[in-house]
Write an enzyme that holds these catalytic residues in place. Structure first.
Site, mmCIF file in Angstrom:
data_model
loop_
_atom_site.group_PDB
_atom_site.id
_atom_site.type_symbol
_atom_site.label_atom_id
_atom_site.label_comp_id
_atom_site.label_asym_id
_atom_site.label_seq_id
_atom_site.Cartn_x
_atom_site.Cartn_y
_atom_site.Cartn_z
ATOM 1 N N LYS A 1 -11.949 -5.185 10.692
ATOM 2 C CA LYS A 1 -11.178 -4.143 9.698
ATOM 3 C C LYS A 1 -11.520 -2.894 10.319
ATOM 4 C CE LYS A 1 -9.678 -2.151 6.028
ATOM 5 N NZ LYS A 1 -9.913 -0.798 5.771
ATOM 6 N N GLU B 1 -4.388 1.274 13.313
ATOM 7 C CA GLU B 1 -3.482 1.803 12.306
ATOM 8 C C GLU B 1 -3.292 3.581 12.774
ATOM 9 O OE1 GLU B 1 -4.846 1.479 8.085
ATOM 10 O OE2 GLU B 1 -4.739 3.564 8.018
ATOM 11 N N HIS C 1 -8.717 -2.817 12.829
ATOM 12 C CA HIS C 1 -7.480 -2.687 12.149
ATOM 13 C C HIS C 1 -7.170 -1.120 11.926
ATOM 14 C CE1 HIS C 1 -5.734 -1.642 8.333
ATOM 15 N NE2 HIS C 1 -5.001 -2.853 8.283
ATOM 16 N N ASN C 2 -8.220 -0.340 11.582
ATOM 17 C CA ASN C 2 -8.176 0.898 11.314
ATOM 18 C C ASN C 2 -7.850 1.648 12.608
ATOM 19 O OD1 ASN C 2 -8.715 -0.055 8.678
ATOM 20 N ND2 ASN C 2 -9.978 2.019 8.193
ATOM 21 N N SER D 1 -7.789 -4.183 2.937
ATOM 22 C CA SER D 1 -6.805 -3.331 3.528
ATOM 23 C C SER D 1 -5.471 -3.424 2.828
ATOM 24 C CB SER D 1 -6.628 -3.124 5.156
ATOM 25 O OG SER D 1 -5.454 -2.430 5.341
#
Ligand code: NBP
Length: 482
Positions: free
Chosen positions: A183, A190, A186-187, A128
Site C-alpha cells: 500500500k 500515486e 501504491h501511494n 485505497s
C-alpha cells in the site's frame, strides 16, 4: 444476531466501509472513541440498515461471532497500539485484529509478531480508493498472519472493487507487514502519477499557452489511450470546473502541495534497500519545493525568471507530450515494482507481483487500464527484473523515445521545471548503458580513502588498491557496501 465483523473508527473511511459491508449482507458492529458519533451514524446515513452500534469496546467484542474480527479504521500510529492494548484483555486466542489504516509497515511487522505470541492473528491491510472506494469498492491489500485470511477473505473480496472480468481487487499479499508495504508503494506511485500529470499540465499551460478548454479537451482525448486512468479522469474534470465567477477554480488554488508521509516512506525504503526509485522520490521533493512558496516568489524576482513560449505546431507538441507522459509512467511503475521485488526478497515475503498489479487494477487512486498489461507481463515472466524489458512495455518505451527527449529537452531549454519526466528518462538512459562512469567514482574513492576497486580484467570479487600519488601507503580500507 451476532455481528460478522466489528469496525472501530467512524470517520470517512470507517463509515463508508461499514456501509459497503452492510450492502453485501454482512452484519457489522460499529464503535468509535467519541461514542456520540456511533449514535449520529446510526441515526444518520446508517439509519434503516442492519448495522449494530456498540457503546464500549467490551460491548463491541460481546456482539461478535467467533472467531472475532475487529477492524481498526483509525489514525495510524500510537492510536492503533492503544486500541490493540485495550482489545487484548477482551479477546480470545484465534481472534483477529485488522488494521485498515495507513500504518507504516515496520509497525505492522512488530504488531503481527507480538500478537502471534499471544495467539491473536493480526492483519495489516492497505485500503485505497478514498471515500468513494470505501463505499462502493476499494482496492484492499491484506497481509500479516496467514491464519486470518480464510476468515476475512469472504468479507474483503465481497466489498472490494472488481475488474471488468469480475476478479476481486483484493488478494492475500503475504506475511508480516507486506500488505502495508504494498500500500505504501501504491501511494508512492500515486505521488509520481500526480506529479507527472501536473508537469504535463504545466507544459500545456505555460509552454504552449493552452486555454483550460483546450487542456481539458486534450486530457479527454488521452482517456481513450493507454493513459486511461482515474487520475487522468479527475484531471479532466478539474480543468473544466469553474469557480462562482466562471473562472477555472484550479487557478485559484495555492500552489503548495501537502503530504501525509507515505511518499516519503517509499523514498526512504528505496534508499535503505538501494533501489533507484528516482521518479517517486523526485515527486516527493517536488512537493517539498512547492511548499517553499515565499522563497520561490522572491527567487523568481531575483533571477528575473520567465518561461519562454514554445514555438511550433501545438498539436504535434501535445502528441509528443502524451508519449513523454506514458513512457515516464512506465518507468515509475517499473521502479515501484523493483522496490517491491527487493523488499520481497529481503524479507522473504515471496510476493506475487502480478497479483499486486491486479489489486491496483480497480478501486484505488492509481487504477488504470495499464495495470492489466503489468499483470500480463508478470504472468508471461514472473522473474522479470525491470518491467520496461517486457516486450509490450519495451516497444512503447522505444516508440516514445524521440518524443520524450523532445519534450524534456524543450522544458529544460525554456526553463520549465519537469523533475519526474526528466528523471525517468535519465534513469532509462542509465539503465540501458552497459558502462557507466562509476569507474571514475571508484578511482576517486580509492585515491582519497583507499576504498579499493575491482578490475574489469580480473575476477569480480578481487579488490585492488593503488598508491595513486606515490606518497600514500599500501594499506586499504575495509571493502564493504554501505
Ligand atoms: P482519520 O485518519 O481522520 O481518523 C479518525 C479516527 O481516528 C476517528 O475514529 C477518531 O476518533 C480516531 N482517533 C483519533 Br483521530 N485520535 C484518536 C485517539 N487518540 N484515540 C482514539 N481514537 C482516535 O480517519 P480516516 O480519514 O477515515 O482514515 C482512517 C485510516 O484510513 C487512517 O489511517 C488513514 O490514513 C487511512 N486512509 C484514509 C484514506 C482517506 O482518503 N481519508 C484513504 C486510505 C486510507 P474520534 O472520532 O473520537 O476523534
Amino acid at each position: 444476531m451476532k455481528g460478522d465483523i466489528g469496525v472501530i473508527g467512524l470517520a470517512v473511511m470507517g463509515q463508508n466501509l461499514i456501509l459497503n459491508m452492510n450492502d453485501h449482507g454482512f452484519n457489522v458492529v460499529a464503535f468509535n472513541r467519541t461514542v456520540s458519533k456511533v449514535d449520529d451514524f446510526l441515526e444518520g446515513v446508517a439509519k434503516g440498515t442492519n448495522i449494530i452500534g456498540a457503546s464500549s469496546l467490551a460491548d463491541l467484542v460481546s456482539k461478535l461471532k467467533m472467531p472475532r474480527k475487529v477492524m481498526l479504521m483509525v489514525r495510524a500510529g500510537d492510536v492503533v497500539d492503544a486500541f490493540i492494548e485495550q482489545l487484548l484483555p477482551l479477546l480470545d486466542k484465534g481472534d483477529i485484529i485488522i488494521d485498515g489504516g495507513n500504518s507504516n509497515y515496520p509497525d505492522t511487522n512488530r504488531r503481527v509478531a507480538s500478537l502471534q505470541e499471544k495467539g491473536i492473528y493480526y492483519v495489516g491491510t492497505g485500503v485505497s480508493g478514498g471515500e468513494e472506494g470505501a463505499r462502493f469498492g476499494p482496492s484492499i491489500m491484506p497481509g500479516g498472519a496467514p491464519q486470518a485470511w480464510p476468515h476475512v477473505k469472504p468479507i474483503f473480496q465481497a466489498i472490494s472493487a472488481k475488474t471488468e472480468s469480475g476478479e476481486a481487487c483484493c488478494d492475500w499479499v503475504g506475511k508480516d507487514g507486506s500488505g502495508h508495504f504494498v500500500k505504501m508503494v501504491h501511494n508512492g506511485i500515486e505521488y509520481g502519477d500526480m506529479q507527472l500529470i501536473s508537469e504535463a499540465y504545466h507544459f500545456m499551460k505555460e509552454g504552449l499557452g493552452l486555454s483550460h478548454d483546450e487542456m481539458q479537451a486534450t486530457f479527454e482525448e488521452w482517456k481513450s489511450t493507454q493513459l486511461d486512468s482515474y487520475l487522468i479522469d479527475i484531471t479532466t474534470d478539474i480543468l473544466g470546473y469553474k469557480d462562482d465567477d466562471g473562472e477555472p477554480l484550479v487557478e485559484k488554488i495555492l500552489d503548495t502541495a501537502g503530504q501525509k508521509g507515505t511518499g516519503k516512506w517509499t523514498g526512504i525504503n528505496a534508499l535503505d534497500l538501494g533501489i533507484p526509485l528516482t521518479l517517486i522520490t523526485e515527486s516527493v521533493f517536488a512537493r517539498c519545493l512547492s511548499s517553499l512558496k515565499e522563497q520561490r516568489v522572491a527567487a523568481e524576482k531575483l533571477f528575473e525568471k520567465t518561461i519562454a513560449p514554445v514555438q511550433g505546431e501545438k498539436k504535434e507538441w501535445l502528441e509528443a507530450l502524451k508519449y513523454a507522459l506514458l513512457a515516464s509512467k512506465i518507468i515509475s511503475y517499473a521502479q515501484g515494482f523493483m522496490l517491491i521485488r527487493e523488499a520481497s526478497e529481503d524479507n522473504d515475503w515471496a510476493l506475487n507481483y502480478g497479483s499486486v498489479a491486479l489489486m491496483w487494477r480497480g478501486g484505488c487512486i492509481i487504477r488504470s487500464a495499464f495495470l492489466s498489461n503489468i499483470r500480463d507481463a508478470y504472468a508471461n515472466n514472473p522473474e522479470i527484473k525491470f518491467l520496461g524489458s517486457d516486450p509490450y512495455f519495451k516497444d512503447i518505451l522505444v516508440e516514445s523515445m524521440p518524443a520524450w527527449r523532445k519534450i524534456v529537452a524543450k522544458a529544460i531549454e525554456i526553463g520549465l521545471p519537469m523533475p519526474t519526466m526528466t528523471s525517468a528518462l535519465t534513469f532509462l538512459d542509465g539503465y540501458t548503458t552497459a558502462r557507466l562512469p562509476a569507474n571514475m567514482i571508484q578511482a576517486q574513492r580509492d585515491y582519497f580513502g583507499a576504498h579499493t576497486y575491482q578490475r574489469i580484467d580480473q575476477p569480480q570479487g578481487d579488490f585492488f588498491h593503488t598508491n595513486w600519488t606515490g606518497t600514500g601507503g599500501d594499506t586499504a580500507s575495509t571493502t564493504y557496501d554501505a
